[in-house]
Scaffold this motif. Structure first.
Motif, PDB file in Angstrom:
ATOM      1  N   SER A 133      -0.305   7.309  -1.625  1.00  0.00           N
ATOM      2  CA  SER A 133       0.985   7.350  -0.951  1.00  0.00           C
ATOM      3  C   SER A 133       1.473   8.648  -0.853  1.00  0.00           C
ATOM      4  O   SER A 133       1.573   9.035  -1.911  1.00  0.00           O
ATOM      5  CB  SER A 133       1.574   6.250  -1.196  1.00  0.00           C
ATOM      6  N   ILE A 134       1.925   8.929   0.318  1.00  0.00           N
ATOM      7  CA  ILE A 134       2.452  10.412   0.304  1.00  0.00           C
ATOM      8  C   ILE A 134       4.179  10.124   0.370  1.00  0.00           C
ATOM      9  O   ILE A 134       5.012  11.143   0.243  1.00  0.00           O
ATOM     10  CB  ILE A 134       2.186  11.280   1.495  1.00  0.00           C
ATOM     11  N   GLY A 135       4.563   8.861   0.250  1.00  0.00           N
ATOM     12  CA  GLY A 135       6.107   8.782   0.132  1.00  0.00           C
ATOM     13  C   GLY A 135       6.349   7.435   0.657  1.00  0.00           C
ATOM     14  O   GLY A 135       5.446   6.338   1.059  1.00  0.00           O
ATOM     15  N   ASP A 136       7.618   7.221   0.355  1.00  0.00           N
ATOM     16  CA  ASP A 136       8.348   5.568   0.514  1.00  0.00           C
ATOM     17  C   ASP A 136       8.679   5.539   2.271  1.00  0.00           C
ATOM     18  O   ASP A 136       9.921   5.347   2.323  1.00  0.00           O
ATOM     19  CB  ASP A 136       9.287   5.193  -0.359  1.00  0.00           C
ATOM     20  N   TYR A 137       7.910   5.688   3.018  1.00  0.00           N
ATOM     21  CA  TYR A 137       8.167   5.569   4.540  1.00  0.00           C
ATOM     22  C   TYR A 137       6.949   5.065   5.215  1.00  0.00           C
ATOM     23  O   TYR A 137       5.641   5.102   4.655  1.00  0.00           O
ATOM     24  CB  TYR A 137       8.651   6.640   5.081  1.00  0.00           C
ATOM     25  N   ILE A 138       6.731   4.642   6.574  1.00  0.00           N
ATOM     26  CA  ILE A 138       5.996   4.356   7.092  1.00  0.00           C
ATOM     27  C   ILE A 138       5.454   5.237   8.350  1.00  0.00           C
ATOM     28  O   ILE A 138       6.479   5.697   9.042  1.00  0.00           O
ATOM     29  CB  ILE A 138       6.066   3.037   7.870  1.00  0.00           C
ATOM     30  N   LEU A 139       4.374   5.567   8.548  1.00  0.00           N
ATOM     31  CA  LEU A 139       3.770   6.554   9.704  1.00  0.00           C
ATOM     32  C   LEU A 139       2.909   5.534  10.626  1.00  0.00           C
ATOM     33  O   LEU A 139       2.706   4.488  10.167  1.00  0.00           O
ATOM     34  CB  LEU A 139       2.891   7.457   9.184  1.00  0.00           C
ATOM     35  N   SER A 140       2.688   6.077  11.602  1.00  0.00           N
ATOM     36  CA  SER A 140       1.895   5.260  12.597  1.00  0.00           C
ATOM     37  C   SER A 140       0.336   5.163  12.021  1.00  0.00           C
ATOM     38  O   SER A 140      -0.289   4.191  12.666  1.00  0.00           O
ATOM     39  CB  SER A 140       1.758   6.017  13.934  1.00  0.00           C
ATOM     40  N   GLY A 141      -0.166   5.955  11.225  1.00  0.00           N
ATOM     41  CA  GLY A 141      -1.490   5.889  10.763  1.00  0.00           C
ATOM     42  C   GLY A 141      -1.773   6.832   9.553  1.00  0.00           C
ATOM     43  O   GLY A 141      -0.843   7.521   9.385  1.00  0.00           O
ATOM     44  N   GLY A 142      -3.036   6.623   8.926  1.00  0.00           N
ATOM     45  CA  GLY A 142      -3.278   7.566   7.776  1.00  0.00           C
ATOM     46  C   GLY A 142      -3.452   8.862   7.959  1.00  0.00           C
ATOM     47  O   GLY A 142      -3.611   9.529   7.174  1.00  0.00           O
ATOM     48  N   GLU A 143      -3.909   9.344   9.340  1.00  0.00           N
ATOM     49  CA  GLU A 143      -4.288  10.592   9.657  1.00  0.00           C
ATOM     50  C   GLU A 143      -3.257  11.810   9.175  1.00  0.00           C
ATOM     51  O   GLU A 143      -3.592  12.847   8.562  1.00  0.00           O
ATOM     52  CB  GLU A 143      -4.385  10.922  11.010  1.00  0.00           C
ATOM     53  N   THR A 144      -1.979  11.541   9.499  1.00  0.00           N
ATOM     54  CA  THR A 144      -0.884  12.633   9.223  1.00  0.00           C
ATOM     55  C   THR A 144      -0.921  12.612   7.692  1.00  0.00           C
ATOM     56  O   THR A 144      -0.710  13.903   7.109  1.00  0.00           O
ATOM     57  CB  THR A 144       0.371  12.100   9.740  1.00  0.00           C
ATOM     58  N   ALA A 145      -1.016  11.418   6.958  1.00  0.00           N
ATOM     59  CA  ALA A 145      -1.109  11.632   5.599  1.00  0.00           C
ATOM     60  C   ALA A 145      -2.189  12.578   4.843  1.00  0.00           C
ATOM     61  O   ALA A 145      -2.076  13.001   3.789  1.00  0.00           O
ATOM     62  CB  ALA A 145      -0.746  10.177   4.857  1.00  0.00           C
TER      63      ALA A 145
END
Length: 246
Positions: A133-145
């Protein structure tokens, strides 16, 4: 052999994205590292190329299927068994500079990018996949992470930053946040560069930087300060580099 990254994704067109620019982009063009993408839909078996289904037990959204993902994962593991397989998920182990250094020192990484509500948990039980995980928040998908993780790793590869010591004093390398930076002009909007930085006394400058790093860490990230303990004092480095860490 260059450091190699493989990304399993529903959106291969998102890569290299920012990784094609700046230090990472130059290193990619110079083949210091390589980047391949794998389209997950290529492993679907129905005519609609479905990769998801409704969640067991009910609920909103869709869940990525273990059988389809397993085929994609097996394909990559067969090609690159030496590279750890990661999945970007808020349920994973927090990404740290120590983990980044470990990954950068290896042969590369393979990264599975999730979408929708998540991934069928049975995939993680059946395959050697490391959740990150890159942080305690939600992204639209794993690509940005995945882009975040790859950028952090690539900049540590030999020759990517200008000097070997370029990254030694940055935030998290010593367990502390980095000290404040200043440059010309010496006076700007009534604010001056601290006198110690103009003194030419390298010992005093190093002591000031260490004190500022500790003070900023204590006020902004007390959790890091508690873990800092007796971390080694960084050696002064005058190296300049293009990209700033976050």
């Amino acid at each position: 052999m260059s450091w190699a990254a493989t990304v399993l994704t529903l959106y291969p067109e998102m890569f290299p994205g920012p990784l094609g620019q700046s230090l990472a982009g130059r290193a990619l063009r110079e083949r210091t590292w390589s980047l391949d993408t794998v389209q997950i839909r290529d492993f679907a078996t129905d005519r609609h190329r479905s990769v998801d289904d409704t969640p067991a037990g009910g609920g909103a959204g869709m869940v990525m299927r273990a059988d389809v993902l397993a085929c994609a994962v097996d394909h990559v593991l067969e090609r690159r068994p030496e590279a750890p397989m990661l999945v970007m998920t808020p349920r994973g182990k927090p990404l740290s500079q120590r983990l980044v250094r470990d990954l950068a020192a290896g042969p590369g990484v393979s990264i599975l990018c999730g979408r929708f509500e998540g991934i069928d948990e049975r995939l993680f039980e059946a395959r050697p996949i490391i959740p990150v995980s890159i942080g305690d928040y939600i992204l639209s998908g794993g690509e940005t992470a995945a882009i975040v993780l790859l950028d952090a790793c690539v900049r540590l590869l030999p020759g990517v930053m200008g000097a070997p010591t370029s990254g030694e004093e940055e935030s998290f390398e010593t367990g502390l946040l980095e000290y404040p930076h200043y440059t010309r002009p010496p006076m700007w909007e009534g604010r001056t560069i601290p006198e110690v930085l103009r003194s030419g006394d390298h010992a005093k400058i190093a002591a000031w930087r260490k004190a500022m790093a500790e003070a900023d860490t204590r006020s902004r990230r007390p959790d890091l300060m508690e873990r800092h303990g007796d971390a080694p004092r960084p050696s002064p480095s005058g190296a300049r580099h293009e990209d700033e860490g976050t």
